[in-house]
Enzyme design. Structure first.
Site, PDB file in Angstrom:
ATOM      1  N   GLU A 157      -9.572  -1.586   5.559  1.00  0.00           N
ATOM      2  CA  GLU A 157     -10.212  -1.199   6.808  1.00  0.00           C
ATOM      3  C   GLU A 157     -11.494  -2.012   7.031  1.00  0.00           C
ATOM      4  O   GLU A 157     -12.007  -2.634   6.092  1.00  0.00           O
ATOM      5  CB  GLU A 157     -10.524   0.303   6.760  1.00  0.00           C
ATOM      6  CG  GLU A 157      -9.304   1.194   6.538  1.00  0.00           C
ATOM      7  CD  GLU A 157      -8.308   1.218   7.696  1.00  0.00           C
ATOM      8  OE1 GLU A 157      -8.033   0.155   8.297  1.00  0.00           O
ATOM      9  OE2 GLU A 157      -7.774   2.300   7.994  1.00  0.00           O
TER      10      GLU A 157
ATOM     11  N   ASP B  88       0.812  -1.219   0.000  1.00  0.00           N
ATOM     12  CA  ASP B  88       0.000   0.000   0.000  1.00  0.00           C
ATOM     13  C   ASP B  88       0.843   1.267   0.000  1.00  0.00           C
ATOM     14  O   ASP B  88       2.063   1.213   0.197  1.00  0.00           O
ATOM     15  CB  ASP B  88      -0.967  -0.003   1.209  1.00  0.00           C
ATOM     16  CG  ASP B  88      -0.266  -0.372   2.517  1.00  0.00           C
ATOM     17  OD1 ASP B  88       0.972  -0.402   2.550  1.00  0.00           O
ATOM     18  OD2 ASP B  88      -0.974  -0.638   3.508  1.00  0.00           O
TER      19      ASP B  88
ATOM     20  N   ASP C 262      -7.010  -1.936  14.093  1.00  0.00           N
ATOM     21  CA  ASP C 262      -8.424  -2.199  13.769  1.00  0.00           C
ATOM     22  C   ASP C 262      -8.594  -3.511  13.010  1.00  0.00           C
ATOM     23  O   ASP C 262      -9.650  -3.764  12.430  1.00  0.00           O
ATOM     24  CB  ASP C 262      -9.022  -1.025  12.969  1.00  0.00           C
ATOM     25  CG  ASP C 262      -8.347  -0.810  11.616  1.00  0.00           C
ATOM     26  OD1 ASP C 262      -7.427  -1.586  11.266  1.00  0.00           O
ATOM     27  OD2 ASP C 262      -8.736   0.123  10.893  1.00  0.00           O
TER      28      ASP C 262
ATOM     29  N   HIS D 297      -6.886  -4.520  10.385  1.00  0.00           N
ATOM     30  CA  HIS D 297      -6.682  -4.488   8.928  1.00  0.00           C
ATOM     31  C   HIS D 297      -5.419  -5.219   8.489  1.00  0.00           C
ATOM     32  O   HIS D 297      -4.447  -5.327   9.227  1.00  0.00           O
ATOM     33  CB  HIS D 297      -6.698  -3.048   8.380  1.00  0.00           C
ATOM     34  CG  HIS D 297      -5.532  -2.192   8.769  1.00  0.00           C
ATOM     35  ND1 HIS D 297      -5.591  -0.815   8.772  1.00  0.00           N
ATOM     36  CD2 HIS D 297      -4.258  -2.481   9.144  1.00  0.00           C
ATOM     37  CE1 HIS D 297      -4.424  -0.313   9.128  1.00  0.00           C
ATOM     38  NE2 HIS D 297      -3.596  -1.299   9.358  1.00  0.00           N
TER      39      HIS D 297
HETATM   40  P1  PGA Z   1       2.296  -1.245  12.670  1.00  0.00           P
HETATM   41  O1  PGA Z   1       1.124  -1.324  11.591  1.00  0.00           O
HETATM   42  O2  PGA Z   1       3.319  -2.237  12.208  1.00  0.00           O
HETATM   43  O3  PGA Z   1       2.813   0.166  12.590  1.00  0.00           O
HETATM   44  O4  PGA Z   1       1.701  -1.611  13.972  1.00  0.00           O
HETATM   45  C1  PGA Z   1       0.678  -2.576  11.193  1.00  0.00           C
HETATM   46  C2  PGA Z   1      -0.377  -2.435  10.134  1.00  0.00           C
HETATM   47  O5  PGA Z   1      -1.076  -1.406  10.092  1.00  0.00           O
HETATM   48  O6  PGA Z   1      -0.515  -3.379   9.338  1.00  0.00           O
END
Ligand code: PGA
Length: 273
Positions: free
Chosen positions: A149, A67, A142, A144
């Protein structure tokens, strides 16, 4: 599904890097799906170490990132902390330290003027490369995967997504705040591979660390498969799955003892690295 639990973030990272390195060694022209965020930084550090000290060779490896924020792109003329693009993250945290060829790197173009066309092109490029051999993933607060999302279809493809308040909060705390960028100036949209795209990867490697992730990891691995926790789609994947957790992230798993037992058994039978 191999669920591997390690004492610390560093041990989690070393194990995850070993899984990736094994792929690269056994198929030097493999296609890796890569992730950004705070979780994979240690994994990338270890891969860099293996490249420098052990000659791990990335010269034929192709990569596709999950992404990118919409509206921003890599700008090497600004300091790293001011350039929050995921392209810059990958350059600083991995690519500039290893012998990967620039033409083999693919990251969604956050500056595209035609996002829909771009997303289709990105999907086509993955197919042209023969599909993804191993997809590295974190998990968001969350639930994801990438920027899929809650509410994203489990069959979704690469597309533009609006980010949730929680994702904006999490990424503000981890990255934007220390760069002195105001929360309201963060990009609110992103281009992301879909859950359907991710599930087509032949192998999945998911990593998570810290108490903050314990609840969502338990929902992902042991709860129902739901578009409200898009990472729960891991339960639908038909290929090889490795989940590497530190002990804090594993702390709310109901079947923790079972996973530890299975890991021991598999290791004693030479089925795990
Ligand atoms: P993070 O994010 O590694 O900064 O916790 C993980 C994600 O959003 O997939």
């Amino acid at each position: 599904m191999d669920i591997i639990i390690r004492e610390s973030y560093d041990e989690m990272s070393v194990y995850a890097a070993a899984v990736i390195a094994n792929f690269v060694k056994s198929k030097p022209n493999c296609v890796l799906g890569l992730a950004t965020g705070s979780t994979p930084i240690g994994t990338y550090k270890e891969l860099i170490r293996m490249h420098k000290e052990e000659g791990l060779d990335f010269s034929q490896v192709k990569t596709f990132n999950l992404d990118e924020y919409l509206g921003i792109g890599i700008d090497l003329s600004t300091p790293y902390e001011k350039d929050q693009s995921y392209a810059r993250f990958m350059y600083e945290e991995l690519f500039k330290h290893i012998n990967i060829k620039e033409e083999n790197i693919h990251i969604p173009d956050g500056k595209t003027k035609e996002p829909e066309k771009f997303c289709k092109w990105y999907e086509d490029e993955i197919k042209k490369a023969g599909g993804i051999d191993l997809q590295l993933l974190g998990i968001g607060g969350d639930g994801h995967w990438a920027f899929n999302e809650p509410g994203s279809s489990l069959g979704s493809r690469t597309r533009v997504q609006a980010l949730t308040k929680q994702t904006l909060d999490d990424n503000y705390e981890s990255f934007y705040k220390k760069a002195g960028i105001k929360r309201e100036d963060m990009p609110h949209f992103a281009i992301t591979m879909g859950i359907g795209t991710i599930l087509e990867a032949r192998n999945i490697l998911m990593i998570a660390n810290g108490k903050k992730k314990a609840g969502v990891v338990a929902k992902c691995l042991e709860g129902p498969v739901t578009s409200q926790i898009t990472a729960s789609a891991i339960q639908l994947h038909s290929g090889g799955i490795t989940v590497v957790l530190d002990k804090d992230a594993a702390s709310e798993l109901k079947n923790l003892d079972h996973y530890i037992h299975v890991e021991k058994m598999k290791r004693s039978m030479g089925m795990l690295i």
